[in-house]
Scaffold this motif. Sequence first.
Motif, PDB file in Angstrom:
ATOM      1  N   GLU A 146       5.001  81.599  60.076  1.00  0.00           N
ATOM      2  CA  GLU A 146       5.269  81.655  61.506  1.00  0.00           C
ATOM      3  C   GLU A 146       5.294  80.234  62.048  1.00  0.00           C
ATOM      4  OE1 GLU A 146       2.187  84.031  63.180  1.00  0.00           O
ATOM      5  OE2 GLU A 146       2.704  85.836  62.013  1.00  0.00           O
ATOM      6  N   ARG A 147       6.444  79.818  62.614  1.00  0.00           N
ATOM      7  CA  ARG A 147       6.586  78.471  63.148  1.00  0.00           C
ATOM      8  C   ARG A 147       6.878  78.539  64.643  1.00  0.00           C
ATOM      9  NH1 ARG A 147       9.673  77.365  58.285  1.00  0.00           N
ATOM     10  NH2 ARG A 147      11.615  77.405  59.452  1.00  0.00           N
ATOM     11  N   SER A 148       6.152  77.709  65.390  1.00  0.00           N
ATOM     12  CA  SER A 148       6.332  77.657  66.846  1.00  0.00           C
ATOM     13  C   SER A 148       6.583  76.213  67.257  1.00  0.00           C
ATOM     14  CB  SER A 148       5.084  78.185  67.569  1.00  0.00           C
ATOM     15  OG  SER A 148       4.740  79.488  67.119  1.00  0.00           O
ATOM     16  N   GLN A 195      -4.404  67.667  60.059  1.00  0.00           N
ATOM     17  CA  GLN A 195      -3.673  68.505  61.002  1.00  0.00           C
ATOM     18  C   GLN A 195      -3.765  69.986  60.701  1.00  0.00           C
ATOM     19  OE1 GLN A 195       0.229  66.301  60.732  1.00  0.00           O
ATOM     20  NE2 GLN A 195       0.120  66.440  62.958  1.00  0.00           N
ATOM     21  N   GLY A 196      -4.692  70.395  59.829  1.00  0.00           N
ATOM     22  CA  GLY A 196      -4.697  71.808  59.487  1.00  0.00           C
ATOM     23  C   GLY A 196      -6.005  72.298  58.919  1.00  0.00           C
ATOM     24  N   ARG A 197      -6.012  73.606  58.622  1.00  0.00           N
ATOM     25  CA  ARG A 197      -7.172  74.275  58.048  1.00  0.00           C
ATOM     26  C   ARG A 197      -6.689  75.321  57.049  1.00  0.00           C
ATOM     27  NH1 ARG A 197     -12.593  75.306  59.006  1.00  0.00           N
ATOM     28  NH2 ARG A 197     -12.548  73.716  60.643  1.00  0.00           N
ATOM     29  N   GLU A 198      -7.358  75.354  55.875  1.00  0.00           N
ATOM     30  CA  GLU A 198      -7.014  76.314  54.833  1.00  0.00           C
ATOM     31  C   GLU A 198      -8.135  77.324  54.693  1.00  0.00           C
ATOM     32  OE1 GLU A 198      -5.834  76.341  50.078  1.00  0.00           O
ATOM     33  OE2 GLU A 198      -5.687  74.495  51.263  1.00  0.00           O
ATOM     34  N   LYS A 199      -7.763  78.597  54.547  1.00  0.00           N
ATOM     35  CA  LYS A 199      -8.739  79.679  54.495  1.00  0.00           C
ATOM     36  C   LYS A 199      -9.355  79.801  53.100  1.00  0.00           C
ATOM     37  CE  LYS A 199      -9.263  84.452  56.147  1.00  0.00           C
ATOM     38  NZ  LYS A 199      -8.555  85.687  56.573  1.00  0.00           N
ATOM     39  N   ASN A 220      -6.555  91.019  42.852  1.00  0.00           N
ATOM     40  CA  ASN A 220      -5.508  90.713  43.836  1.00  0.00           C
ATOM     41  C   ASN A 220      -6.097  90.123  45.122  1.00  0.00           C
ATOM     42  OD1 ASN A 220      -2.909  90.510  44.824  1.00  0.00           O
ATOM     43  ND2 ASN A 220      -2.894  92.583  45.666  1.00  0.00           N
ATOM     44  N   MET A 221      -7.033  89.190  44.978  1.00  0.00           N
ATOM     45  CA  MET A 221      -7.658  88.561  46.139  1.00  0.00           C
ATOM     46  C   MET A 221      -7.353  87.075  46.222  1.00  0.00           C
ATOM     47  SD  MET A 221     -11.374  90.470  46.069  1.00  0.00           S
ATOM     48  CE  MET A 221     -11.864  89.789  47.645  1.00  0.00           C
ATOM     49  N   ASN A 222      -6.527  86.559  45.289  1.00  0.00           N
ATOM     50  CA  ASN A 222      -6.223  85.134  45.286  1.00  0.00           C
ATOM     51  C   ASN A 222      -5.028  84.868  46.192  1.00  0.00           C
ATOM     52  OD1 ASN A 222      -6.415  82.455  44.665  1.00  0.00           O
ATOM     53  ND2 ASN A 222      -5.246  82.621  42.775  1.00  0.00           N
ATOM     54  N   GLN A 223      -5.316  84.666  47.460  1.00  0.00           N
ATOM     55  CA  GLN A 223      -4.281  84.450  48.463  1.00  0.00           C
ATOM     56  C   GLN A 223      -4.510  83.094  49.128  1.00  0.00           C
ATOM     57  OE1 GLN A 223      -5.197  87.854  50.819  1.00  0.00           O
ATOM     58  NE2 GLN A 223      -4.082  89.276  49.521  1.00  0.00           N
ATOM     59  N   GLU A 224      -3.444  82.552  49.689  1.00  0.00           N
ATOM     60  CA  GLU A 224      -3.522  81.236  50.298  1.00  0.00           C
ATOM     61  C   GLU A 224      -3.043  81.322  51.747  1.00  0.00           C
ATOM     62  OE1 GLU A 224      -1.271  77.258  49.154  1.00  0.00           O
ATOM     63  OE2 GLU A 224      -2.797  77.778  47.678  1.00  0.00           O
ATOM     64  N   GLU A 225      -3.891  80.862  52.656  1.00  0.00           N
ATOM     65  CA  GLU A 225      -3.575  80.932  54.082  1.00  0.00           C
ATOM     66  C   GLU A 225      -3.848  79.573  54.710  1.00  0.00           C
ATOM     67  OE1 GLU A 225      -5.408  83.296  57.895  1.00  0.00           O
ATOM     68  OE2 GLU A 225      -4.984  84.473  56.080  1.00  0.00           O
ATOM     69  N   PHE A 226      -2.818  79.022  55.384  1.00  0.00           N
ATOM     70  CA  PHE A 226      -2.928  77.666  55.911  1.00  0.00           C
ATOM     71  C   PHE A 226      -2.353  77.607  57.314  1.00  0.00           C
ATOM     72  CE2 PHE A 226      -1.261  73.329  56.500  1.00  0.00           C
ATOM     73  CZ  PHE A 226      -2.431  72.598  56.290  1.00  0.00           C
ATOM     74  N   THR A 227      -3.068  76.928  58.216  1.00  0.00           N
ATOM     75  CA  THR A 227      -2.617  76.734  59.593  1.00  0.00           C
ATOM     76  C   THR A 227      -2.554  75.246  59.889  1.00  0.00           C
ATOM     77  OG1 THR A 227      -3.671  78.804  60.280  1.00  0.00           O
ATOM     78  CG2 THR A 227      -3.070  77.266  62.011  1.00  0.00           C
ATOM     79  N   SER A 228      -1.444  74.812  60.495  1.00  0.00           N
ATOM     80  CA  SER A 228      -1.273  73.405  60.840  1.00  0.00           C
ATOM     81  C   SER A 228      -0.715  73.307  62.258  1.00  0.00           C
ATOM     82  CB  SER A 228      -0.316  72.726  59.852  1.00  0.00           C
ATOM     83  OG  SER A 228      -0.086  71.381  60.208  1.00  0.00           O
ATOM     84  N   GLY A 252       3.559  69.551  69.933  1.00  0.00           N
ATOM     85  CA  GLY A 252       4.841  70.250  69.994  1.00  0.00           C
ATOM     86  C   GLY A 252       5.077  71.264  68.900  1.00  0.00           C
ATOM     87  N   PHE A 253       4.101  71.560  68.031  1.00  0.00           N
ATOM     88  CA  PHE A 253       4.369  72.547  66.984  1.00  0.00           C
ATOM     89  C   PHE A 253       3.078  73.207  66.519  1.00  0.00           C
ATOM     90  CE2 PHE A 253       2.909  69.146  64.304  1.00  0.00           C
ATOM     91  CZ  PHE A 253       2.385  69.781  63.184  1.00  0.00           C
ATOM     92  N   ARG A 254       3.260  74.361  65.896  1.00  0.00           N
ATOM     93  CA  ARG A 254       2.177  75.071  65.221  1.00  0.00           C
ATOM     94  C   ARG A 254       2.792  75.914  64.113  1.00  0.00           C
ATOM     95  NH1 ARG A 254      -0.555  79.897  64.899  1.00  0.00           N
ATOM     96  NH2 ARG A 254      -2.840  79.760  64.687  1.00  0.00           N
ATOM     97  N   THR A 255       2.189  75.893  62.906  1.00  0.00           N
ATOM     98  CA  THR A 255       2.692  76.698  61.797  1.00  0.00           C
ATOM     99  C   THR A 255       1.556  77.490  61.168  1.00  0.00           C
ATOM    100  OG1 THR A 255       2.378  74.949  60.154  1.00  0.00           O
ATOM    101  CG2 THR A 255       4.511  75.024  61.274  1.00  0.00           C
ATOM    102  N   PHE A 256       1.894  78.670  60.692  1.00  0.00           N
ATOM    103  CA  PHE A 256       0.967  79.522  59.954  1.00  0.00           C
ATOM    104  C   PHE A 256       1.677  79.968  58.684  1.00  0.00           C
ATOM    105  CE2 PHE A 256      -0.097  83.895  58.776  1.00  0.00           C
ATOM    106  CZ  PHE A 256      -1.445  83.769  58.488  1.00  0.00           C
TER     107      PHE A 256
END
Length: 804
Positions: free
Chosen positions: A284-286, A714-718, A747-755, A759-763
Amino acid sequence: MMKHFFISYGLLLTLTFTAVSQDIRGTITGKVIDANSGKPMEYANIVLFQSVDSTQVTGTITNASGVFELANIPVGRYYLTIQFVGYERQLIDAIVMSESNLAVRLNDVLLAPTAILMQDVVVEGQRSPLSYQIDKKVIDVERLNTTLAGSAVDVLETIPSVSVDIEGNVSLRGRSNFTVLIDGKPTILDAQDALQQIPATSIASIEIITNPSAKYDPEGTAGIINIKLKKATAAGFGGMLNANGGLNDKYGGDVLLEYKSSNYNAFFGANYNNRFFPGTEQEERSYFYGDSSSFINSSGDTRRGRRFSGVRGAVEFNLSERDFLTVSGRYRTRDWSNTSRFFYDEWTEPNPQHVFRTNATDRGRNGESSEVGLDYRHRFSQSGHELVGYVQYESENSDELTVSELLQDQTLTSGRRTTERGPSSELESKFEYVLPFSDVSKFEAGYQGEVEFSNEITGLAEYNLNTGVYENLPQYSHDVKYEENQHALYSLYSGGAGSFGYQLGMRAEYTRNQTRLTNTGQEFLVDRWDYFPSVHTSYEFAEGKQIMASYTRRIDRPGGWQMEPFFTWLDANNVRIGNPALIPEFIDSYELAAQTYLGPVSLSGELYYSITHNKIEQVRSVYAESVTLRVPENIGRDYSLGTEFLLNFDVYKGWNVNLVGNVYDYRIEGSLFGEPFSQHSFNWRLRMNNVVKLGKSTEVQFSARFESPTVSAQGREKESIRSDFAIRQGFFNDRLSAILQMRNILNMNQEEFTSEGPGFRTFNFETRESPMVMLTLRFSLNQFEREDRENGEGNDAPEFDSER
C-alpha cells in the motif's frame, strides 16, 4: 605518497616489534579426538604441570585439527590435563623431557562426553552445532540437518545475530555490509551473491568473526563471514556425492572427489542447483501533495529463484618437509530471476475514481566468474615460525535486465526496460610473516593488496504506444568505469603472563578509487589513508573457564551505484540516484565474551557495544506523482548494545537442546531533510534447536526461531517466527544417508514493513513458501570424512582465517 606509506609502516614495526631470544629446550605435541565421532576437537584446554610440586608450567589450546604443541619446556618430569566443555577431563602422567628426547610426541587423546547418572537415566554430552570460540562463532554445518538442502544463507539463518529477509539478503547484527571470505580468501562476487551460490552440502563450517584483528581486511562494518569448504581426507582416494530434490522446482546436487598421498593432494568439486520460491506480496503506497493525495494498493504472486553451478579444483604439493605449494581454480555461473504479477488499484483524493491495472515485472541477472590462485607456505625450523602468501586473480561478467509493464483491460499502457552489464577483474595478494618468541608470544607482519577494474553500462528504454516498440532514452544511458586500489601493511604482537593473554595490532591502509563517466567526462576520486587498531585480551580464571575482551575499528566504503550521479529507474514507481559526496562509515566495536560450564551444561556468552559513524541509508522521498526516489545519504550515527548467549545441554540420553539468543538495544539518530530524528527499538532473536537420536542411525531435528520488531531511519519491521523439521536416516554404516527436511512448517514466517517520510507512506507484507519440502541423499566413497586442512601432518595450504 608511497614515501608516507613506508614511513607509516616503519612506525608500526617500531611500536609493535620487540626482539626476544630464547632457547627452545623441548616440545610436547599431541592430538585430541572426540571418542564418539573420531573427529578432531578444536579449542580443547591443555595445561602442563610439574610432577614434583604440581606447579603450572604452561598451557595452550588445540587448533582446528585437534593438534596442540607446548614449546620451551625444560628437562624434567610433568603431567598434563586435557579438558573440553561437556567432556570428561583426562590426565596424562609420567611425561619425561630429557636431553636425549627433546621432542615428546604423545599418543592421541580420546575425550568422551560427560556422563551423569540421574536415577536410571544416563545423560551423554553432545557438541553444539554452534560454538562460541575465543575470536569467532563457528557453525558445524554437518550438524544442521534442517539446512543441508539449502545454501550458505540457509545455514546462517540458524544464528540469532544473523537475519535474512524474504529475498535471501543477509544482515549481521542489523548490518548488511560485511565481508565474505571463502577458505580465508576474498571473492570478487558481491557478498550476498557469494552466500547464495554456495550449497550447504559443500560447506564444512562457517565462521562468523564480529571483531576481527588488524590482520584482516577491515572492509565491512558488521565483520567477516568465512566459508570453509569441505576438503581433505585420509590418505588414498575418497569422495562424497549429494543429490537433492523438492517441491516447486527445486533440485540439484554436488560431488567432491579427492586423492591424497605423501607427496601431493588433489581434489575436484562440482555443483548444480536450481532453487525457486513462490510467495505472495501486498503493498500500500500513499503520496501526499498539499490538498491532494494519491494511493496505489497492489497484491499478487511472486516467484523468486536462482540457478547456479560451479566447478573447483586444486593440487597441493609437498615440495619439501617445510615448503608447500597449492595451485587452485574455480569457475561459477549464476542465473537469478524475480517475476511478479500484481493487481493495482489506484485512486486520488478528493476525486476517488478507481483505476484498475495489472503490473507484470520480470527481473533477471546472469553471469559467470572464474578465478585462479597460487598459495605458498614455508615453515622454518622453529615451531610456528613461517612465511605464507597467496596471489589470486578473478574475473566476472554480468548482465541484468528488468522489464516492468502496466496493462489496463489486457492492453499495454506503459512499460520500462532497464539494462545493466559489464565485466570486472581483480588481482589480490597477501603475504604474512610469523615469528614466535615463546609459547605465548609472537610477532606477525604482513602486506595485503587489491587492484580492481570494472565497467558498468546502463540503459533505459520506454514503450512507445504509437510505434509499439521500446525506444532507448539516451539521457538515461551511461558508461561508467571504476578503478579501485587498496594497499595495506599490518603488524601484531601477542604476549601474555600467567593466565593473562593479549594481542595488539595496527593496520595502515591506503585507498585510491577513481570513478569516470565516459559520456560526460566527469571524474570522482577517493584518495585517503585510514588506520585500524585492534586490541584482544583474555584471562583464564579457572581451568577451562576464560573471559575475553576486544576492540576493533572497521570501515564500509561506498562504491558502485551509490556514487553514480545519475538516475536509474528500478520500475515504474521507483527511481534511484547515487551520491558522490558520500563518505565511508566507520564502526568502533567493543566485545566482552566468556566461556564456562556447569557440570554437563556448557554456557557461552558475550556483551557487545558498537557505534557506527557516518551511517549510510537509502533515504526515500517523493520524486513525482506515484514515484519514490531513493538516495544514499550519510544520516548520522547508530548505536547497538546487547548480548549473545549459547546454552547447550542434554535433557536425557539422546536428546540434546541448543538454545541461542541475541538481545540488543538499537538506536539510530541524525538528520533527515534538514530535521533531526531519532529512532529506537529493543530487539531480540532467539533460536532453539532440538536433536533426538532414535537408535544408532536415525536422528530427528526440530528448530524454531523468533525475531522481534526492529527499526531503521525511515521505517519499522514487524516480528517473525519460523520453525523447521528434519529427519536423517543412515544406511550401510552411514555410508548412505537420507535427510528429509521441511522448513517454515507452521506458515508463520512473514515479513511486514512500514516506511514513511515527507510526502509518502508505504506498507509492505510478504509471505514465503510453506512448507518447503526437500529430500537430500548423500553417499560417501571410501569412508570419506572431513578433516581440517591445517592438521600438522602432510601438506598445508596457507590460510589467513585464524587468530591462533
